[in-house]
Design a protein around this motif. Structure first.
Motif, PDB file in Angstrom:
ATOM      1  N   UNK A 137     -16.539  73.410  46.847  1.00  0.00           N
ATOM      2  CA  UNK A 137     -16.288  73.764  45.423  1.00  0.00           C
ATOM      3  C   UNK A 137     -17.747  73.420  44.674  1.00  0.00           C
ATOM      4  N   UNK A 138     -17.673  73.920  43.191  1.00  0.00           N
ATOM      5  CA  UNK A 138     -18.962  73.433  42.482  1.00  0.00           C
ATOM      6  C   UNK A 138     -18.588  72.557  41.676  1.00  0.00           C
ATOM      7  N   UNK A 139     -17.329  71.866  41.729  1.00  0.00           N
ATOM      8  CA  UNK A 139     -16.983  70.796  40.982  1.00  0.00           C
ATOM      9  C   UNK A 139     -17.321  69.317  41.465  1.00  0.00           C
ATOM     10  N   UNK A 140     -16.749  69.137  42.784  1.00  0.00           N
ATOM     11  CA  UNK A 140     -16.917  67.902  43.543  1.00  0.00           C
ATOM     12  C   UNK A 140     -18.075  67.542  43.791  1.00  0.00           C
ATOM     13  N   UNK A 166     -36.543  78.709  50.749  1.00  0.00           N
ATOM     14  CA  UNK A 166     -36.742  80.167  50.453  1.00  0.00           C
ATOM     15  C   UNK A 166     -35.633  81.307  50.262  1.00  0.00           C
ATOM     16  N   UNK A 167     -34.559  80.496  49.540  1.00  0.00           N
ATOM     17  CA  UNK A 167     -33.420  81.382  49.302  1.00  0.00           C
ATOM     18  C   UNK A 167     -33.216  81.467  47.746  1.00  0.00           C
ATOM     19  N   UNK A 168     -32.194  82.019  47.128  1.00  0.00           N
ATOM     20  CA  UNK A 168     -31.628  81.947  46.012  1.00  0.00           C
ATOM     21  C   UNK A 168     -30.198  81.547  45.841  1.00  0.00           C
ATOM     22  N   UNK A 169     -29.965  80.513  44.953  1.00  0.00           N
ATOM     23  CA  UNK A 169     -28.293  79.953  44.936  1.00  0.00           C
ATOM     24  C   UNK A 169     -27.673  81.045  44.109  1.00  0.00           C
ATOM     25  N   UNK A 170     -26.514  81.029  44.793  1.00  0.00           N
ATOM     26  CA  UNK A 170     -25.633  82.024  44.184  1.00  0.00           C
ATOM     27  C   UNK A 170     -26.127  83.714  44.099  1.00  0.00           C
ATOM     28  N   UNK A 171     -26.441  83.915  45.359  1.00  0.00           N
ATOM     29  CA  UNK A 171     -27.078  85.272  45.611  1.00  0.00           C
ATOM     30  C   UNK A 171     -26.372  86.027  46.359  1.00  0.00           C
ATOM     31  N   UNK A 172     -24.910  85.670  46.614  1.00  0.00           N
ATOM     32  CA  UNK A 172     -23.963  86.566  47.362  1.00  0.00           C
ATOM     33  C   UNK A 172     -23.868  85.842  48.614  1.00  0.00           C
ATOM     34  N   UNK A 173     -24.415  84.724  49.158  1.00  0.00           N
ATOM     35  CA  UNK A 173     -23.998  84.059  50.378  1.00  0.00           C
ATOM     36  C   UNK A 173     -23.403  82.750  50.061  1.00  0.00           C
ATOM     37  N   UNK A 174     -22.100  82.693  50.274  1.00  0.00           N
ATOM     38  CA  UNK A 174     -21.385  81.646  49.851  1.00  0.00           C
ATOM     39  C   UNK A 174     -21.677  80.386  50.707  1.00  0.00           C
ATOM     40  N   UNK A 175     -21.981  80.531  52.165  1.00  0.00           N
ATOM     41  CA  UNK A 175     -22.309  79.489  53.101  1.00  0.00           C
ATOM     42  C   UNK A 175     -23.570  78.848  52.512  1.00  0.00           C
ATOM     43  N   UNK A 206     -24.810  78.820  49.599  1.00  0.00           N
ATOM     44  CA  UNK A 206     -24.540  78.206  48.304  1.00  0.00           C
ATOM     45  C   UNK A 206     -23.829  76.445  48.773  1.00  0.00           C
ATOM     46  N   UNK A 207     -23.041  76.650  49.571  1.00  0.00           N
ATOM     47  CA  UNK A 207     -22.193  75.488  49.928  1.00  0.00           C
ATOM     48  C   UNK A 207     -23.302  74.268  50.515  1.00  0.00           C
ATOM     49  N   UNK A 208     -24.280  74.948  51.547  1.00  0.00           N
ATOM     50  CA  UNK A 208     -25.237  73.979  51.884  1.00  0.00           C
ATOM     51  C   UNK A 208     -26.116  73.569  50.766  1.00  0.00           C
ATOM     52  N   UNK A 209     -26.392  74.212  49.618  1.00  0.00           N
ATOM     53  CA  UNK A 209     -27.354  73.854  48.691  1.00  0.00           C
ATOM     54  C   UNK A 209     -26.593  72.866  47.998  1.00  0.00           C
ATOM     55  N   UNK A 210     -25.231  72.909  47.856  1.00  0.00           N
ATOM     56  CA  UNK A 210     -24.566  71.985  46.828  1.00  0.00           C
ATOM     57  C   UNK A 210     -24.445  70.646  47.415  1.00  0.00           C
ATOM     58  N   UNK A 211     -24.237  70.866  49.018  1.00  0.00           N
ATOM     59  CA  UNK A 211     -24.134  69.506  49.771  1.00  0.00           C
ATOM     60  C   UNK A 211     -25.507  68.691  49.530  1.00  0.00           C
TER      61      UNK A 211
END
Length: 871
Positions: free
Chosen positions: A81-84, A259-268, A270-275
């Motif tokens: 999630x983007x909250x925890x 070399x990626x964009x956050x919230x660019x349509x790839x949920x997995x 995005x999850x790794x970036x947040x972690x």
């Protein structure tokens, strides 16, 4: 409402409450002090428990803090999630029997409506259902009755077991109906996302008794907590903590490296970036506070976070160590509020780098083993990994069991945690039994001396004593211990190492290699070469005990110097300096002390100057025993954490220094000879360490430097006086050469374009596939080269490699028109790089990978060609 940055909000809060008479305390360390109930500080109130309990006196009855906190209870949800998150900062204002509800709520209302300019019509309050006092205060402040919500004990009453407790009032922000549910009565307390709680005011006014009743406290307290990240979300109009200015800074750094964009349509992704982002914040602060990776306690929490973040970096295709680099992004935005981050920057990066190296060595092997386990589980139609297998991954490959669980959860496979815990317990029991058996062997005769009288220490007055042997036994299989009724030998204690010397009995000379002290009994350990001689000495016989005077004086030089250094540090840095530990032997000494930042060169020079001046003054060194209260009245400095009896020994260096001390010293400061600081560095949050030498060791250091200068002068063929000028010349020449090399490589790349294009292979109807191997070319230059080629050749796919410092890097670039046809550089390179023992990935139009096997470069190129043709 003002759009304020997180750092600005923090400052406004602390400044506001400071003006209201609150003492602005710095954030406590994440390591709890005198609190075994917590592993890591997890709330703003946690470091202040002793003040609320009345066991310690606070610096003021009013305090305000911004406390760094870590909670790992929801770690499995971090990233999903983007909250925890695991790391957060908690703003708080506290009253210890001073003000109460009216002031707490009034000041809170003033801060959010005037300092933060939050719209009043968006604010709501909840109170405990029976708290009419809080209800009336909110009404007086102007909060409409319909926006004051009464909730039950579960929501608005704070208590943990017996003791102090009380109602609370929470402040909510209305995000608008678009975030709400369809219930027309929706308000705070509803499960929807419309109302967000951001500040809790706890009114500790009762004490819960054993019979379940509540009594009134004589002095009610206030404890408030406002999540800094949460209020920043509101003030900046964002829905996620990962969109706050300071945290987004790290998100962007992760994305740039991957070399990626956050919230660019790839949920997995995005999850790794947040972690990575969240865990990086936690580990950076944990290491700065002195927590180190380990397999137990808070060290295990740190290791788990580092390894979880590292694995997700690999999932994003990041090659090599990266957490140690990305830590800078956390330090950059938090260094002003937490200067220890900047002070410990290199230390933090070093610890992260070491841990990354450790895990990297076993990660691939562990994942291969785990994949084999997964295949076996699927073949057997099972859905659980055996506990012994999970333990092997933990014990051999360093996989935290939680990480194994996380990886397997994607495969719908669970872990036998009970079996894992059983294996862990068996290992600990085995280690404990082995240690116990070793200890039993080592001390098989030593238990008998516990009833002996305390040894009389004569070493303050003399270095030679005739004494009677009262106990003899084996310390280990080849080391003998001897105990005498008195001795001049100093036993290791108080940071000072033990004396060495001889025990002479007739014509027998026994070497004393170590001296230890237990419950007042001084034990001499005899060199293994003299074991039989020591065993032959009979109980009751008398021997001459002789301390190595030369070594004793060298140690005393260092010990006396630590006292002068301690006072000099107070003079230069401030009275907050307190000794936090020391080690003194005959070679050098180290001195640990409390200080919040690295010493400057000027400060180090000033301290050295003071110490050497006091040496030159030949101050008398005197010692006296007195009652501890009398010593304190004299201003004697005690060592933090040391335990003292009623009678203490006080050591004075003229009128300059006076300290409690049980060690051995010189007669005057002039006998120290000279003093030189060798290094100054941080070793933990707020703890600095000085290493120094005294006496002839200063001369030895000078000799080494003179030898170095002589060798440099010879190597550069200049006189010593011209050495610096010559070195500066070489630096300038080197920069010119580097510039020439860069220009040459740039020219080389330009000439390579035609060669690369001419070697292009035609694949299918329209694809031009080109490859080329380089050496010592920067990756960025290869990317630019690919862009140049694509600008000239339509429908091109370019695969390039370079070997830099023994490491292989691949770049794969795909023209945009081929990307639209489904060709994906990231996927093709990720699969192909495995041939050379590497891995990587990236975007469909550009990917990068690292590898190990140079002999497989052409094979990688061929595999890419095969994948292009196959598509």
């Amino acid at each position: 409402m003002d759009k304020l940055g997180l750092n600005e909000i923090r400052k406004k809060f602390i400044d506001f409450y400071t003006e209201k008479g609150h003492y602005p305390a710095k954030s406590a360390s994440l390591i709890p002090r005198n609190d075994k109930s917590l592993l890591i500080i997890n709330s703003g109130m946690a470091p202040l428990k002793a003040y609320f309990a009345g066991t310690e006196t606070p610096p003021s009855k009013r305090m305000t803090t911004c406390q760094k906190c870590i909670r790992t209870g929801d770690i499995d949800n971090v990233g999903k999630t983007s909250r925890h998150g695991t790391f957060f900062e908690m703003l708080g204002n506290f009253s210890f029997g001073d003000y109460f509800k009216k002031e707490s709520l009034s000041w809170g209302w003033e801060f959010i409506t005037k300092e933060l300019n939050m719209p009043k019509d968006k604010l709501w309050a909840t109170i405990y259902e029976d708290d009419d006092e809080a209800f009336e205060i909110w009404k007086t402040l102007g909060m409409p009755e319909e926006r004051i919500v009464r909730l039950g004990k579960e929501d608005n009453f704070w208590e943990i077991g017996l003791g102090p407790c009380g109602p609370c009032s929470e402040i909510y922000y209305d995000r608008g109906p678009e975030y709400g549910c369809d219930d027309e009565n929706c308000k705070p307390g509803c499960e929807c996302d419309r109302y967000i709680e951001f500040w809790n005011h706890v009114f500790t006014q009762y004490s819960k008794e054993v019979d379940g009743s509540y009594s009134n406290l004589a002095h009610p307290n206030i404890d408030t907590g406002m999540g800094l990240e949460r209020i920043a979300c509101i003030m900046q109009g964002v829905d996620s903590i990962f969109d706050i200015d300071t945290i987004k800074h790290t998100v962007d750094a992760v994305c740039k490296l991957a070399n990626i964009k956050y919230e660019d349509g790839n949920p997995s992704e995005d999850m790794s970036v947040r972690i990575i982002t969240d865990h990086l914040r936690s580990v950076t602060f944990m290491i700065s506070d002195g927590i180190l990776p380990s397999n137990e306690g808070r060290g295990y929490v740190l290791r788990r976070l580092i390894r979880r973040a590292y694995r997700h970096g690999k999932l994003l295709g990041i090659d090599g160590k990266f957490l140690s680099t990305l830590a800078t992004s956390v330090i950059e935005v938090s260094k002003d509020a937490y200067p220890e981050l900047l002070e410990k920057r290199e230390y933090i990066k070093k610890i992260l780098g070491i841990e990354e190296d450790k895990f990297n060595k076993t990660l691939d092997s562990g994942l291969n083993i785990l994949n084999e386990y997964i295949k076996d589980i699927k073949k057997s139609n099972d859905n659980m990994l055996k506990g012994e297998y999970a333990f092997k991954l933990y014990d051999t490959y360093g996989f935290p069991v939680e990480m194994t669980e996380e990886i397997l959860s994607d495969k719908a496979i669970s872990v036998d945690i009970e079996g894992f815990n059983k294996c862990m317990t068996n290992q600990k029991n085995l280690a404990r039994n082995n240690r116990k058996s070793t200890e039993d062997e080592a001390w098989k005769e030593s238990a008998d001396y516990s009833n002996l009288d305390k040894t009389i220490f004569t070493g303050y007055e003399e270095t030679t004593t005739e004494a009677k042997l009262i106990f003899s036994g084996d310390y280990s299989s080849n080391v003998r211990l001897l105990i005498y009724d008195k001795t001049p030998f100093y036993a290791t204690s108080g940071g000072q190492v033990n004396d060495t010397g001889l025990i002479i009995r007739g014509d027998r000379k026994l070497k004393v290699t170590d001296v230890i002290k237990e419950n007042g009994i001084i034990i001499h350990l005899i060199n293994s070469e003299d074991y039989n001689e020591a065993k032959a000495i009979s109980i009751g016989s008398r021997s001459k005990l002789i301390v190595d005077k030369n070594r004793r004086h060298k140690i005393a030089r260092g010990h006396s110097a630590t006292h002068i250094l301690h006072k000099a540090l107070k003079n230069v840095l401030g009275d907050h300096v307190v000794q936090a530990g020391s080690f003194v032997d005959d070679e050098y000494f180290r001195f640990d002390f409390n200080h919040y930042e690295a010493m400057t060169e000027d400060q180090i020079d000033e301290v050295q100057k003071i110490v050497n001046e006091k040496i030159d003054e030949f101050l008398p060194i005197t010692t006296n025993e007195m009652e501890i209260e009398e010593a304190r009245k004299l201003g004697a400095t005690a060592i933090f954490g040391e335990k003292y009896g009623k009678i203490v020994r006080v050591v004075k260096m003229g009128d300059f220094s006076i300290e409690f001390c049980g060690g051995t010293h010189l007669n005057n400061t002039g006998m120290i000879g000279a003093f030189k600081i060798v290094s100054e560095a941080g070793i933990a949050s707020g703890i600095r360490r000085i290493e120094a030498v005294v006496g002839t060791k200063v001369w030895e250091k000078l000799e080494l430097k003179e030898d170095l200068i002589y060798e440099l002068s010879n190597a550069l063929k200049v006189k010593e006086n011209d050495l610096l000028h010559r070195i500066n010349q070489l630096v300038i020449q080197n920069k010119d050469y580097e510039k020439e090399i860069r220009e040459f490589k740039k020219s080389e790349l330009s000439t390579s374009i035609d060669e690369i294009i001419s070697s292009a292979k035609n694949i299918g109807d329209n694809i031009k596939y080109m490859t080329y191997e380089f050496k010592d070319i920067e990756v960025e230059q290869l990317r630019n080269l690919c862009d140049d080629i694509k600008s000239k050749i339509e429908s091109s796919i370019i695969a390039l490699s370079t070997i830099n410092d023994g490491k292989i890097v691949f770049i794969l670039s795909v023209a945009d028109n081929l990307v639209s046809q489904g060709y994906n550089a990231g996927k093709m390179l990720k699969e192909s790089a495995k041939i050379a023992g590497g891995g990587g990935g990236g975007k469909p139009n550009l990917a990068q990978a690292g590898a190990k096997d140079r002999s497989k470069i052409k094979d990688v190129f061929s595999k890419i060609e095969e994948l292009i043709g196959g598509q």
